[in-house]
Scaffold this motif. Structure first.
Motif, mmCIF file in Angstrom:
data_model
loop_
_atom_site.group_PDB
_atom_site.id
_atom_site.type_symbol
_atom_site.label_atom_id
_atom_site.label_comp_id
_atom_site.label_asym_id
_atom_site.label_seq_id
_atom_site.Cartn_x
_atom_site.Cartn_y
_atom_site.Cartn_z
ATOM 1 N N LEU A 181 -10.584 12.552 3.599
ATOM 2 C CA LEU A 181 -10.749 11.150 3.913
ATOM 3 C C LEU A 181 -11.916 10.634 3.081
ATOM 4 O O LEU A 181 -13.077 10.924 3.379
ATOM 5 N N GLN A 182 -11.584 9.920 2.029
ATOM 6 C CA GLN A 182 -12.598 9.310 1.181
ATOM 7 C C GLN A 182 -12.969 7.965 1.776
ATOM 8 O O GLN A 182 -12.109 7.097 1.944
ATOM 9 N N MET A 183 -14.228 7.794 2.077
ATOM 10 C CA MET A 183 -14.707 6.597 2.742
ATOM 11 C C MET A 183 -15.676 5.863 1.824
ATOM 12 O O MET A 183 -16.667 6.442 1.368
ATOM 13 N N HIS A 184 -15.371 4.615 1.561
ATOM 14 C CA HIS A 184 -16.221 3.758 0.748
ATOM 15 C C HIS A 184 -16.683 2.565 1.568
ATOM 16 O O HIS A 184 -16.066 2.189 2.566
ATOM 17 N N ASN A 185 -17.747 1.956 1.082
ATOM 18 C CA ASN A 185 -18.295 0.762 1.720
ATOM 19 C C ASN A 185 -18.492 0.974 3.219
ATOM 20 O O ASN A 185 -18.105 0.144 4.045
ATOM 21 N N LEU A 186 -19.109 2.074 3.544
ATOM 22 C CA LEU A 186 -19.341 2.391 4.946
ATOM 23 C C LEU A 186 -20.288 1.385 5.577
ATOM 24 O O LEU A 186 -21.231 0.905 4.935
ATOM 25 N N GLN A 187 -20.031 1.091 6.809
ATOM 26 C CA GLN A 187 -20.803 0.121 7.563
ATOM 27 C C GLN A 187 -21.309 0.758 8.846
ATOM 28 O O GLN A 187 -20.768 1.768 9.306
ATOM 29 N N PRO A 188 -22.345 0.174 9.440
ATOM 30 C CA PRO A 188 -22.885 0.773 10.671
ATOM 31 C C PRO A 188 -21.833 0.997 11.747
ATOM 32 O O PRO A 188 -21.923 1.977 12.493
ATOM 33 N N GLU A 189 -20.856 0.130 11.829
ATOM 34 C CA GLU A 189 -19.825 0.305 12.833
ATOM 35 C C GLU A 189 -18.909 1.494 12.568
ATOM 36 O O GLU A 189 -18.097 1.852 13.426
ATOM 37 N N ASP A 190 -19.030 2.096 11.391
ATOM 38 C CA ASP A 190 -18.281 3.310 11.093
ATOM 39 C C ASP A 190 -18.964 4.562 11.627
ATOM 40 O O ASP A 190 -18.398 5.656 11.546
ATOM 41 N N GLN A 243 -20.165 14.540 11.919
ATOM 42 C CA GLN A 243 -20.883 13.308 12.222
ATOM 43 C C GLN A 243 -21.053 12.457 10.979
ATOM 44 O O GLN A 243 -21.488 12.942 9.926
ATOM 45 N N VAL A 244 -20.723 11.192 11.115
ATOM 46 C CA VAL A 244 -20.991 10.193 10.090
ATOM 47 C C VAL A 244 -21.949 9.171 10.683
ATOM 48 O O VAL A 244 -21.687 8.605 11.745
ATOM 49 N N TYR A 245 -23.057 8.963 9.990
ATOM 50 C CA TYR A 245 -24.058 8.023 10.466
ATOM 51 C C TYR A 245 -24.371 7.052 9.349
ATOM 52 O O TYR A 245 -24.782 7.452 8.257
ATOM 53 N N VAL A 246 -24.185 5.779 9.627
ATOM 54 C CA VAL A 246 -24.392 4.732 8.637
ATOM 55 C C VAL A 246 -25.485 3.817 9.146
ATOM 56 O O VAL A 246 -25.319 3.121 10.150
ATOM 57 N N SER A 247 -26.594 3.814 8.454
ATOM 58 C CA SER A 247 -27.729 3.001 8.868
ATOM 59 C C SER A 247 -28.641 2.777 7.684
ATOM 60 O O SER A 247 -28.751 3.603 6.781
ATOM 61 N N SER A 248 -29.314 1.641 7.706
ATOM 62 C CA SER A 248 -30.311 1.347 6.688
ATOM 63 C C SER A 248 -31.669 1.904 7.058
ATOM 64 O O SER A 248 -32.591 1.909 6.255
ATOM 65 N N GLY A 255 -19.512 15.166 6.564
ATOM 66 C CA GLY A 255 -20.251 14.108 7.216
ATOM 67 C C GLY A 255 -21.702 14.105 6.797
ATOM 68 O O GLY A 255 -22.197 15.020 6.143
ATOM 69 N N GLY A 256 -22.381 13.061 7.181
ATOM 70 C CA GLY A 256 -23.777 12.933 6.840
ATOM 71 C C GLY A 256 -24.269 11.545 7.126
ATOM 72 O O GLY A 256 -23.606 10.752 7.797
ATOM 73 N N SER A 257 -25.435 11.255 6.604
ATOM 74 C CA SER A 257 -26.084 9.968 6.796
ATOM 75 C C SER A 257 -26.097 9.197 5.488
ATOM 76 O O SER A 257 -26.508 9.728 4.452
ATOM 77 N N VAL A 258 -25.629 7.970 5.544
ATOM 78 C CA VAL A 258 -25.603 7.111 4.364
ATOM 79 C C VAL A 258 -26.055 5.713 4.749
ATOM 80 O O VAL A 258 -26.028 5.326 5.917
ATOM 81 N N GLN A 259 -26.451 4.968 3.751
ATOM 82 C CA GLN A 259 -26.795 3.569 3.957
ATOM 83 C C GLN A 259 -25.542 2.708 3.919
ATOM 84 O O GLN A 259 -24.517 3.118 3.369
ATOM 85 N N PRO A 260 -25.595 1.530 4.510
ATOM 86 C CA PRO A 260 -24.440 0.634 4.408
ATOM 87 C C PRO A 260 -24.016 0.430 2.960
ATOM 88 O O PRO A 260 -24.849 0.238 2.073
ATOM 89 N N GLY A 261 -22.724 0.480 2.750
ATOM 90 C CA GLY A 261 -22.184 0.390 1.409
ATOM 91 C C GLY A 261 -21.980 1.728 0.734
ATOM 92 O O GLY A 261 -21.369 1.783 -0.342
ATOM 93 N N GLY A 262 -22.463 2.772 1.352
ATOM 94 C CA GLY A 262 -22.348 4.093 0.784
ATOM 95 C C GLY A 262 -20.989 4.718 0.993
ATOM 96 O O GLY A 262 -20.101 4.136 1.621
ATOM 97 N N SER A 263 -20.848 5.927 0.474
ATOM 98 C CA SER A 263 -19.575 6.636 0.509
ATOM 99 C C SER A 263 -19.761 8.061 0.984
ATOM 100 O O SER A 263 -20.815 8.672 0.786
ATOM 101 N N LEU A 264 -18.733 8.572 1.605
ATOM 102 C CA LEU A 264 -18.649 9.965 1.985
ATOM 103 C C LEU A 264 -17.210 10.420 1.833
ATOM 104 O O LEU A 264 -16.288 9.617 1.981
ATOM 105 N N ARG A 265 -17.036 11.690 1.556
ATOM 106 C CA ARG A 265 -15.712 12.276 1.560
ATOM 107 C C ARG A 265 -15.659 13.384 2.596
ATOM 108 O O ARG A 265 -16.385 14.379 2.493
ATOM 109 N N LEU A 266 -14.827 13.193 3.582
ATOM 110 C CA LEU A 266 -14.629 14.184 4.609
ATOM 111 C C LEU A 266 -13.491 15.117 4.223
ATOM 112 O O LEU A 266 -12.509 14.689 3.625
ATOM 113 N N SER A 267 -13.642 16.366 4.578
ATOM 114 C CA SER A 267 -12.615 17.357 4.324
ATOM 115 C C SER A 267 -12.159 17.971 5.629
ATOM 116 O O SER A 267 -12.948 18.141 6.560
#
Length: 126
Positions: free
Chosen positions: A81-90, A121-126, A9-21
């Motif tokens: 869980l590979q997550m792409h195009n993350l959005q704030p609602e994620d 924690q996954v945090y998606v924000s600009s 987990g971590g903090s990314v901007q909208p449209g970003g990606s994370l891979r959870l293990s």
């Protein structure tokens, strides 16, 4: 004892990606259905995805289908869980969980999963 440990987990901007293990011990992911759930502040826990123990068939809830990919590495006893195009609602705490049996319901229900990780924690924000 069954132990599940999430990471990635971590903090990314909208449209970003994370891979959870989700690293499992006390069970084999190729013989256990593993699910991902998430819970945002003030909201109920909701299912995200799961991968079937019997044949590795993935399932995705509608709100992540096409953006998230679940997979497993049996040798590492790890589910991803590979997550792409993350959005704030994620934004949420993401949990992995092991099913108590070989059959689960779709949509995913927490009651079908008996062992849980601590969450990441996954945090998606600009």
């Amino acid at each position: 004892q069954v132990t599940l440990v999430e990471s990635g987990g971590g903090s990314v901007q909208p449209g970003g990606s994370l891979r959870l293990s989700c690293v499992a011990s006390g069970l084999s992911v190729d013989f256990t259905t593993i699910g991902w759930f998430r819970q945002a502040p003030g909201k109920e826990r909701e299912g995200v995805s799961c991968i079937s123990a019997t044949d590795g068939t993935p399932h995705y809830e509608d709100f992540v289908r096409g953006r998230f990919t679940i997979s497993r590495d049996n040798a590492k006893n790890t589910v991803y869980l590979q997550m792409h195009n993350l959005q704030p609602e994620d934004t949420a705490v993401y949990f992995c969980a092991a099913a108590g049996g070989h059959r689960i319901q779709i949509p995913l229900h927490p009651a079908d999963f008996g062992s849980w990780g601590q969450g990441t924690q996954v945090y998606v924000s600009s």
